[in-house]
Enzyme design. Structure first.
Site, mmCIF file in Angstrom:
data_model
loop_
_atom_site.group_PDB
_atom_site.id
_atom_site.type_symbol
_atom_site.label_atom_id
_atom_site.label_comp_id
_atom_site.label_asym_id
_atom_site.label_seq_id
_atom_site.Cartn_x
_atom_site.Cartn_y
_atom_site.Cartn_z
ATOM 1 N N ASP A 254 -9.633 -15.624 3.551
ATOM 2 C CA ASP A 254 -8.557 -15.656 2.695
ATOM 3 C C ASP A 254 -8.231 -15.993 3.389
ATOM 4 O O ASP A 254 -6.527 -16.580 4.269
ATOM 5 C CB ASP A 254 -7.683 -13.362 3.694
ATOM 6 C CG ASP A 254 -7.830 -12.308 2.666
ATOM 7 O OD1 ASP A 254 -8.194 -12.450 1.779
ATOM 8 O OD2 ASP A 254 -8.018 -11.566 3.664
ATOM 9 N N HIS B 250 0.663 -0.642 0.400
ATOM 10 C CA HIS B 250 0.115 -0.083 0.131
ATOM 11 C C HIS B 250 0.729 1.603 -0.004
ATOM 12 O O HIS B 250 2.336 0.821 0.213
ATOM 13 C CB HIS B 250 -0.891 -0.410 1.362
ATOM 14 C CG HIS B 250 -1.810 -1.347 1.285
ATOM 15 N ND1 HIS B 250 -1.962 -1.915 2.502
ATOM 16 C CD2 HIS B 250 -2.787 -1.928 0.376
ATOM 17 C CE1 HIS B 250 -3.007 -2.802 1.818
ATOM 18 N NE2 HIS B 250 -3.828 -2.905 0.978
ATOM 19 N N GLU C 218 -8.596 -4.356 -9.231
ATOM 20 C CA GLU C 218 -8.744 -5.437 -8.157
ATOM 21 C C GLU C 218 -10.203 -5.674 -7.127
ATOM 22 O O GLU C 218 -10.788 -5.249 -6.735
ATOM 23 C CB GLU C 218 -7.747 -6.164 -7.319
ATOM 24 C CG GLU C 218 -8.611 -6.858 -5.837
ATOM 25 C CD GLU C 218 -7.252 -7.371 -4.525
ATOM 26 O OE1 GLU C 218 -6.239 -6.444 -4.558
ATOM 27 O OE2 GLU C 218 -7.444 -8.342 -3.756
ATOM 28 N N ASP D 294 2.146 1.794 3.136
ATOM 29 C CA ASP D 294 3.314 1.050 3.879
ATOM 30 C C ASP D 294 4.452 1.215 2.686
ATOM 31 O O ASP D 294 5.668 0.750 3.834
ATOM 32 C CB ASP D 294 3.214 -0.329 3.391
ATOM 33 C CG ASP D 294 1.796 -1.214 2.952
ATOM 34 O OD1 ASP D 294 1.651 -1.154 4.431
ATOM 35 O OD2 ASP D 294 1.009 -2.037 2.411
HETATM 36 C C1 XUL Z 1 -8.512 -6.705 0.349
HETATM 37 C C2 XUL Z 1 -7.823 -6.733 -0.259
HETATM 38 C C3 XUL Z 1 -6.198 -6.162 -0.188
HETATM 39 C C4 XUL Z 1 -6.032 -5.878 -1.598
HETATM 40 C C5 XUL Z 1 -5.032 -4.391 -1.864
HETATM 41 O O1 XUL Z 1 -10.391 -7.212 0.644
HETATM 42 O O2 XUL Z 1 -8.318 -8.111 -0.961
HETATM 43 O O3 XUL Z 1 -5.451 -6.695 0.230
HETATM 44 O O4 XUL Z 1 -5.226 -6.956 -2.127
HETATM 45 O O5 XUL Z 1 -5.125 -3.757 -1.226
HETATM 46 MN MN MN Z 2 -6.106 -8.947 -2.318
#
Ligand code: XUL
Ligand code: MN
Length: 345
Positions: free
Chosen positions: A251, A50, A175, A53
């Site tokens: 995740d 990010h 994304e 980061d």
């Molecule tokens: C959120 C997600 C984030 C992005 C990067 O769900 O996946 O971690 O990948 O900001």
């Molecule tokens: Mn992600």
């Protein structure tokens, strides 16, 4: 089938503290340098960032200091043989982004979001990285009537164009995620992302990052989403993980909930020779809350090990038998062939 080796990447958020919405952190903060050490130990070459980061105080630092810190980070990576994969503007944690960034109902917040995104481009270029990831976290609604979806689509397109205009070098990987933290997001799927990219000022510079769990949350098969993007030459990164049905974004370790689904994701990457494109394989996985600090990177090691085993499974898949089943329209035989191959006869 591919025969090239894959490059793996990691984000600092993948080594988390175990906090969830119902309880505080259960592990100490892992320093950024320790994340880099873990990346090396696990055989991950790429680092995902990010913007903050890479430069933690970028909201308060003058531009020259932001550049100096990003350049110092570039050297830190190079000293360790690591490379930056992407930078994502983190709009969702700042107070100005409370109602989303690009689609906020507050014009001052929209301006802030565009300025912050341009700063993220500066950080990326100073790091020596040309890929910007756009995860439109709060670009959506909890109360549907609170934003106009026609206007929001135009605002998202404007944001893409502002990032493209910031530098002719940058490419954007959108994304998509259909929900969380919002109820309904404005770019929920790969189809939406690519449609928007095709209407941008420079469609050649807009592609996608596909996260397995995000596709599953949209009720879609991640391997089909990948196939759709690969067919268009637009799959520029992946966040492999897993998801046990329609709930919060879990995740989970890659393959932990649906090993066959994971196999099909690897197989489609192999079919397109994704590794040869030079694009990274990232695992957007979280350590379980119960995990002790000393083993809090095991989820990354397991995800990579599962991925590599599935590469083997894809490369040894009995293609001729499968082709025969398909020619005979004997899909039950195909089903059995797949299951027996995965089970290891
Ligand atoms: C959120 C997600 C984030 C992005 C990067 O769900 O996946 O971690 O990948 O900001
Ligand atoms: Mn992600």
């Amino acid at each position: 089938m591919g025969d090239t080796t894959y490059r793996f990447s990691i984000g600092p958020w993948n080594i988390g503290r175990g906090a969830d919405p119902f309880g505080p952190a259960v592990r100490p903060q892992v320093s950024f340098d320790d994340v880099l050490d873990a990346a090396i130990a696990l055989g991950f070459e790429g680092i995902q960032f990010h913007d903050d980061d890479a430069v933690p105080d970028l909201e308060t630092l003058p531009p020259a200091r932001i550049m100096a810190e990003a350049e110092a980070m570039k050297r830190k990576l190079a000293d360790r043989g690591l490379v930056p994969e992407f930078v994502a503007p983190r709009l969702w944690e700042h107070a100005n982004g409370i109602d989303g960034g690009y689609t906020s109902n507050d014009p001052a917040a929209r301006t802030w979001a565009l300025e912050r995104s341009k700063r993220a481009v500066d950080v990326a270029l100073a790091l020596g990285c040309e890929l910007i990831v756009m995860w439109p976290a709060r670009e959506g609604t909890a109360v549907r009537e609170s934003k106009n979806p026609i206007m929001a689509s135009a605002q998202m397109l404007d944001a893409i164009n502002v990032i493209l205009a910031a530098s002719p070098q940058v490419r954007i990987a959108i994304e998509p995620k259909p929900n969380e933290p919002v109820d309904h997001a404005f770019i929920p799927t790969i189809g939406h992302a690519l449609a928007l990219g095709s209407r941008s000022a420079d469609p050649a510079r807009v592609g996608v990052l596909i996260e397995s769990a995000h596709a599953i949350l949209a009720g879609l098969d991640p391997s089909d989403e990948m196939g759709f993007a690969l067919a268009a030459g637009k799959l520029w990164s992946v966040h492999l993980n897993d998801q046990n049905g329609l709930k919060f974004d879990q995740d989970k370790v890659f393959g932990a909930a649906n090993l066959r689904g994971a196999f099909n994701q690897v197989r489609v990457l192999e079919q397109a020779n994704y590794a040869a494109s030079g694009a990274f394989v990232g695992f957007d996985v979280k350590a379980q809350r119960t995990q002790k600090p000393e083993a809090a990177t095991a989820h990354l090691a397991t995800s990579k090990a599962v991925f590599l085993k599935l590469v083997e499974k894809a490369r040894t898949f009995p293609e001729k038998i499968a082709a025969q089943c398909i020619a005979n329209r004997d899909y039950e035989a195909l089903e059995r062939t797949v299951l027996e191959h995965l089970l290891g006869r």
